[in-house]
Design a protein around this motif. Structure first.
Motif, mmCIF file in Angstrom:
data_model
loop_
_atom_site.group_PDB
_atom_site.id
_atom_site.type_symbol
_atom_site.label_atom_id
_atom_site.label_comp_id
_atom_site.label_asym_id
_atom_site.label_seq_id
_atom_site.Cartn_x
_atom_site.Cartn_y
_atom_site.Cartn_z
ATOM 1 N N ARG A 138 52.961 44.598 29.784
ATOM 2 C CA ARG A 138 52.738 45.824 30.715
ATOM 3 C C ARG A 138 51.179 45.677 31.084
ATOM 4 N N LEU A 139 50.572 45.154 30.113
ATOM 5 C CA LEU A 139 49.155 45.163 30.336
ATOM 6 C C LEU A 139 48.490 43.886 31.416
ATOM 7 N N LEU A 140 49.438 42.941 31.340
ATOM 8 C CA LEU A 140 49.442 41.901 32.408
ATOM 9 C C LEU A 140 49.665 42.420 33.615
ATOM 10 N N ASP A 141 50.696 43.091 33.863
ATOM 11 C CA ASP A 141 51.266 43.692 34.957
ATOM 12 C C ASP A 141 50.397 44.736 35.580
ATOM 13 N N ALA A 142 49.694 45.594 34.834
ATOM 14 C CA ALA A 142 48.810 46.660 35.096
ATOM 15 C C ALA A 142 47.412 45.977 35.692
ATOM 16 N N THR A 143 47.262 44.991 35.057
ATOM 17 C CA THR A 143 46.045 44.359 35.390
ATOM 18 C C THR A 143 46.128 43.538 36.958
ATOM 19 N N ALA A 144 47.163 42.904 36.940
ATOM 20 C CA ALA A 144 47.614 42.352 38.146
ATOM 21 C C ALA A 144 47.505 43.202 39.411
ATOM 22 N N GLN A 145 48.343 44.468 39.119
ATOM 23 C CA GLN A 145 48.391 45.423 39.916
ATOM 24 C C GLN A 145 47.000 45.898 40.586
ATOM 25 N N LEU A 146 46.032 45.965 39.582
ATOM 26 C CA LEU A 146 44.721 46.383 39.630
ATOM 27 C C LEU A 146 43.910 45.395 40.454
ATOM 28 N N ILE A 147 44.127 44.122 40.089
ATOM 29 C CA ILE A 147 43.459 43.096 41.024
ATOM 30 C C ILE A 147 43.881 42.975 42.403
ATOM 31 N N ARG A 148 45.337 43.290 42.664
ATOM 32 C CA ARG A 148 45.660 43.380 44.088
ATOM 33 C C ARG A 148 45.069 44.573 44.797
ATOM 34 N N LYS A 149 44.885 45.390 44.037
ATOM 35 C CA LYS A 149 44.214 46.630 44.865
ATOM 36 C C LYS A 149 42.747 46.564 44.841
ATOM 37 N N GLY A 150 42.387 45.879 44.218
ATOM 38 C CA GLY A 150 40.691 45.468 44.639
ATOM 39 C C GLY A 150 40.505 44.472 45.568
ATOM 40 N N GLN A 151 41.765 43.609 45.749
ATOM 41 C CA GLN A 151 41.531 42.506 46.656
ATOM 42 C C GLN A 151 41.813 43.260 48.198
ATOM 43 N N GLN A 152 42.748 44.020 48.026
ATOM 44 C CA GLN A 152 42.703 45.001 49.359
ATOM 45 C C GLN A 152 41.731 45.878 49.601
ATOM 46 N N LEU A 153 41.066 46.329 48.661
ATOM 47 C CA LEU A 153 39.632 47.060 48.967
ATOM 48 C C LEU A 153 38.496 46.038 49.375
ATOM 49 N N LYS A 162 48.519 37.729 39.507
ATOM 50 C CA LYS A 162 48.974 37.400 38.248
ATOM 51 C C LYS A 162 48.198 36.410 37.442
ATOM 52 N N GLU A 163 48.154 35.169 38.055
ATOM 53 C CA GLU A 163 47.237 33.971 37.583
ATOM 54 C C GLU A 163 45.809 34.546 37.261
ATOM 55 N N MET A 164 45.233 35.406 37.931
ATOM 56 C CA MET A 164 43.815 35.871 37.378
ATOM 57 C C MET A 164 43.994 36.768 36.493
ATOM 58 N N ALA A 165 45.128 37.462 36.181
ATOM 59 C CA ALA A 165 45.051 38.334 35.169
ATOM 60 C C ALA A 165 45.195 37.380 33.765
ATOM 61 N N VAL A 166 45.936 36.453 33.733
ATOM 62 C CA VAL A 166 46.454 35.655 32.668
ATOM 63 C C VAL A 166 44.891 35.050 32.281
ATOM 64 N N TYR A 167 44.188 34.439 33.351
ATOM 65 C CA TYR A 167 42.884 33.872 33.168
ATOM 66 C C TYR A 167 41.935 34.683 32.338
ATOM 67 N N PHE A 168 41.951 36.047 33.084
ATOM 68 C CA PHE A 168 41.348 37.170 32.247
ATOM 69 C C PHE A 168 41.171 37.195 30.852
ATOM 70 N N TYR A 169 42.534 37.511 30.392
ATOM 71 C CA TYR A 169 42.770 37.762 29.118
ATOM 72 C C TYR A 169 42.618 36.446 28.293
ATOM 73 N N ALA A 170 43.010 35.120 28.624
ATOM 74 C CA ALA A 170 43.069 33.949 28.153
ATOM 75 C C ALA A 170 41.472 33.790 27.738
ATOM 76 N N SER A 171 40.619 34.109 28.610
ATOM 77 C CA SER A 171 39.224 33.912 28.335
ATOM 78 C C SER A 171 38.696 35.006 27.327
ATOM 79 N N ILE A 172 39.123 36.157 27.190
ATOM 80 C CA ILE A 172 38.693 37.326 26.248
ATOM 81 C C ILE A 172 39.216 36.622 24.979
ATOM 82 N N GLN A 173 40.610 36.233 24.844
ATOM 83 C CA GLN A 173 41.119 35.683 23.576
ATOM 84 C C GLN A 173 40.356 34.460 23.296
#
Length: 203
Positions: A138-153, A162-173
């Motif tokens: 759910r967190l990955l999906d919510a983050t991917a949706q947020l990134i899409r929205k940010g891209q549209q804006l 989705k790839e960017m969301a995975v990379y985002f959390y992999a870097s934090i981990q």
């Protein structure tokens, strides 16, 4: 003078905090299986009898710690699903991560502990295992949706959200693990470095 009910509650909460802190530190640094209840009591500076008054089993203690971490992930999901600016939401989240990883080990320990619990319960029908998987998805999906929205804006760089969301959390981990491994030699990257792959240059 006898203690009040409030004073007893404060003492009880303080003891539970010491137990949780000791358990989290030991689970992360020497592993759940290699940590005994006696180890936790010794590290917390309390008797094993007092520990058992608060937690009947080591599993109960682990489940509470992981549950606390999972609730934090759920709060992030709710935040990311709000109507606020994607850039502001990500920037605030990264600022919190930066502060927590710079000033202490609690966040790093919690992130590592979630992974340990996930691996330890793999191949089982554990309710905790399923909940961690579902919340992470759910967190990955919510983050991917947020990134899409940010891209549209026009706030974020283009790319597969989705790839960017995975990379985002992999870097934090990865930063959490390096924080624990490198100890005083760890240098936390700045928020601008952590978001360089996501935020447009000059934005």
């Amino acid at each position: 003078m006898p203690r009040t009910k409030e004073q007893y509650e404060e003492m009880r909460n303080a003891t539970r905090d010491k137990i949780r802190s000791a358990a989290m530190q030991l689970f992360v640094h020497q592993g759940y299986g290699s940590t005994s209840v006696q180890d936790i009591a010794d590290t917390a500076g309390i008797s094993i009898g007092l520990l058992y008054r608060h937690y009947r089993t080591k599993d109960q203690l682990l489940n509470e710690l992981v549950g606390y971490a999972v609730e934090g992930l759920k709060r992030n999901i709710r935040s990311f699903e709000s109507d606020q600016s994607p850039k502001q939401l990500i920037a605030r989240f990264i600022d919190e991560v930066y502060t927590d990883l710079s000033n202490g080990e609690e966040l790093a320990n919690l992130l590592i502990l979630i992974n340990q619990a996930l691996f330890a319960s793999a191949g089982t029908d554990s309710q905790l295992h399923e909940e961690i998987l579902q919340v992470n998805a759910r967190l990955l999906d919510a983050t991917a949706q947020l990134i899409r929205k940010g891209q549209q804006l026009g706030e974020f760089r283009l790319g597969d959200a989705k790839e960017m969301a995975v990379y985002f959390y992999a870097s934090i981990q990865g930063l959490a693990e390096m924080k624990i491994l490198l100890k005083s030699n760890f240098q936390m990257p700045s928020p601008s470095v952590m978001t360089a792959f996501l935020f447009k240059v000059g934005e």
